[in-house]
Design a protein around this motif. Structure first.
Motif, mmCIF file in Angstrom:
data_model
loop_
_atom_site.group_PDB
_atom_site.id
_atom_site.type_symbol
_atom_site.label_atom_id
_atom_site.label_comp_id
_atom_site.label_asym_id
_atom_site.label_seq_id
_atom_site.Cartn_x
_atom_site.Cartn_y
_atom_site.Cartn_z
ATOM 1 N N THR A 244 -14.977 5.143 -4.384
ATOM 2 C CA THR A 244 -13.784 5.971 -4.275
ATOM 3 C C THR A 244 -12.562 5.069 -4.294
ATOM 4 O O THR A 244 -12.642 3.901 -3.868
ATOM 5 C CB THR A 244 -13.826 6.816 -2.982
ATOM 6 N N GLU A 245 -11.439 5.574 -4.793
ATOM 7 C CA GLU A 245 -10.206 4.789 -4.822
ATOM 8 C C GLU A 245 -9.005 5.719 -4.873
ATOM 9 O O GLU A 245 -9.148 6.923 -5.104
ATOM 10 C CB GLU A 245 -10.198 3.840 -6.021
ATOM 11 N N THR A 246 -7.835 5.130 -4.663
ATOM 12 C CA THR A 246 -6.589 5.883 -4.775
ATOM 13 C C THR A 246 -5.612 5.127 -5.664
ATOM 14 O O THR A 246 -5.665 3.897 -5.764
ATOM 15 C CB THR A 246 -5.929 6.118 -3.401
ATOM 16 N N LEU A 247 -4.730 5.870 -6.270
ATOM 17 C CA LEU A 247 -3.621 5.327 -7.063
ATOM 18 C C LEU A 247 -2.343 5.871 -6.449
ATOM 19 O O LEU A 247 -2.220 7.082 -6.233
ATOM 20 C CB LEU A 247 -3.720 5.782 -8.523
ATOM 21 N N SER A 248 -1.406 4.981 -6.143
ATOM 22 C CA SER A 248 -0.167 5.437 -5.511
ATOM 23 C C SER A 248 0.885 4.342 -5.536
ATOM 24 O O SER A 248 0.615 3.205 -5.914
ATOM 25 C CB SER A 248 -0.422 5.856 -4.063
ATOM 26 N N ARG A 249 2.058 4.687 -5.065
ATOM 27 C CA ARG A 249 3.096 3.695 -4.811
ATOM 28 C C ARG A 249 2.713 2.935 -3.548
ATOM 29 O O ARG A 249 1.982 3.442 -2.697
ATOM 30 C CB ARG A 249 4.432 4.398 -4.592
ATOM 31 N N ARG A 250 3.235 1.729 -3.403
ATOM 32 C CA ARG A 250 2.921 0.913 -2.223
ATOM 33 C C ARG A 250 3.264 1.620 -0.920
ATOM 34 O O ARG A 250 2.559 1.462 0.075
ATOM 35 C CB ARG A 250 3.679 -0.411 -2.271
ATOM 36 N N SER A 251 4.330 2.372 -0.914
ATOM 37 C CA SER A 251 4.740 3.054 0.318
ATOM 38 C C SER A 251 3.686 4.047 0.816
ATOM 39 O O SER A 251 3.661 4.379 1.991
ATOM 40 C CB SER A 251 6.077 3.771 0.107
ATOM 41 N N ALA A 252 2.809 4.497 -0.059
ATOM 42 C CA ALA A 252 1.761 5.454 0.315
ATOM 43 C C ALA A 252 0.439 4.773 0.659
ATOM 44 O O ALA A 252 -0.533 5.445 0.997
ATOM 45 C CB ALA A 252 1.552 6.462 -0.812
ATOM 46 N N TYR A 253 0.374 3.439 0.572
ATOM 47 C CA TYR A 253 -0.886 2.730 0.816
ATOM 48 C C TYR A 253 -1.520 3.009 2.185
ATOM 49 O O TYR A 253 -2.738 3.096 2.273
ATOM 50 C CB TYR A 253 -0.707 1.227 0.621
ATOM 51 N N PRO A 254 -0.748 3.144 3.275
ATOM 52 C CA PRO A 254 -1.421 3.417 4.556
ATOM 53 C C PRO A 254 -2.259 4.713 4.519
ATOM 54 O O PRO A 254 -3.428 4.703 4.903
ATOM 55 C CB PRO A 254 -0.273 3.507 5.561
ATOM 56 N N LEU A 255 -1.676 5.801 4.049
ATOM 57 C CA LEU A 255 -2.425 7.052 3.945
ATOM 58 C C LEU A 255 -3.505 6.945 2.877
ATOM 59 O O LEU A 255 -4.654 7.360 3.097
ATOM 60 C CB LEU A 255 -1.500 8.225 3.639
ATOM 61 N N ALA A 256 -3.183 6.385 1.739
ATOM 62 C CA ALA A 256 -4.156 6.237 0.655
ATOM 63 C C ALA A 256 -5.366 5.421 1.110
ATOM 64 O O ALA A 256 -6.512 5.767 0.797
ATOM 65 C CB ALA A 256 -3.492 5.581 -0.560
ATOM 66 N N GLY A 257 -5.119 4.372 1.869
ATOM 67 C CA GLY A 257 -6.207 3.549 2.375
ATOM 68 C C GLY A 257 -7.121 4.314 3.321
ATOM 69 O O GLY A 257 -8.346 4.187 3.266
ATOM 70 N N ARG A 258 -6.530 5.130 4.191
ATOM 71 C CA ARG A 258 -7.335 5.956 5.111
ATOM 72 C C ARG A 258 -8.172 6.968 4.333
ATOM 73 O O ARG A 258 -9.328 7.230 4.678
ATOM 74 C CB ARG A 258 -6.443 6.684 6.124
ATOM 75 N N LEU A 259 -7.599 7.556 3.282
ATOM 76 C CA LEU A 259 -8.361 8.501 2.458
ATOM 77 C C LEU A 259 -9.590 7.810 1.868
ATOM 78 O O LEU A 259 -10.690 8.381 1.869
ATOM 79 C CB LEU A 259 -7.486 9.073 1.337
ATOM 80 N N CYS A 260 -9.407 6.581 1.379
ATOM 81 C CA CYS A 260 -10.538 5.820 0.821
ATOM 82 C C CYS A 260 -11.582 5.510 1.890
ATOM 83 O O CYS A 260 -12.781 5.689 1.660
ATOM 84 C CB CYS A 260 -10.054 4.511 0.197
#
Length: 192
Positions: free
Chosen positions: A102-118
């Motif tokens: 699994t992975e996410t694509l986003s702007r750096r500012s969204a990495y904290p939430l995106a990382g938790r989703l992963c």
């Protein structure tokens, strides 16, 4: 499209501080990846609806890119996403049968939430977390959900991997519930 909420099961927690939008990638006219007898559009539409129900149980008001069982074209989803503080669109990856995770694509500012989703998706499905990546790192980067909508694209798993698909089918309700908790936590955090 409309606000979705369910009052009966609202837990006693901090008030919602941020607007939330969830989107199903692809549609009847663009099914996305097709593998193992299912389309990406079918998978992510079902998942968006499961997540919408789970968010409502968490007391999180949110927008979707269409009514249950239907989704709007991408251009409409991007407009809705641009008006939300938290916007997540779901997809499935496709590659060789051995590719997994699994992975996410986003702007750096969204990495904290995106990382938790992963992290949560990897744990629930028992697959690898491929991590957070910039929007131009994946096959769905051209969809403009990140660049024009400011959202996160969440590649749930590889549709072309039999094990990934099986894990998703077995655990999709649990995954929706756990991701709803993560999103609710971020939506209620007034320091973000």
């Amino acid at each position: 499209m409309g606000w979705v909420t369910e009052v009966a099961a609202v837990p006693k927690t901090a008030p919602q501080a941020h607007t939330v939008m969830i989107s199903a990638g692809h549609s009847d006219t663009d099914p996305g990846a097709v593998a193992r007898g299912v389309t990406e559009a079918e998978i992510v539409l079902e998942f968006r609806d499961l997540l919408s129900q789970a968010l409502a149980r968490q007391g999180i008001r949110h927008l979707t890119d269409g009514d249950a069982g239907d989704n709007l074209p991408l251009r409409e989803a991007v407009k809705i996403a641009a008006g939300a503080d938290i916007a997540i669109e779901f997809h499935c990856n496709a590659a060789t049968p051995a590719a997994t995770g699994t992975e996410t694509l986003s702007r750096r500012s969204a990495y904290p939430l995106a990382g938790r989703l992963c992290e949560v998706t990897a744990a629930v499905l028992g697959i690898a977390s491929r991590g957070t990546k910039p929007e131009d790192a994946g096959q769905h980067h051209r969809l403009a959900f990140v660049s024009d909508g400011g959202g996160i694209i969440h590649e749930l798993f590889f549709l072309t991997n039999a094990g990934d698909l099986q894990q998703y089918m077995l655990h999709r309700e649990v995954l929706a519930d756990r991701l709803a908790r993560v999103i609710a936590e971020h939506a209620r955090d007034d320091k973000r």
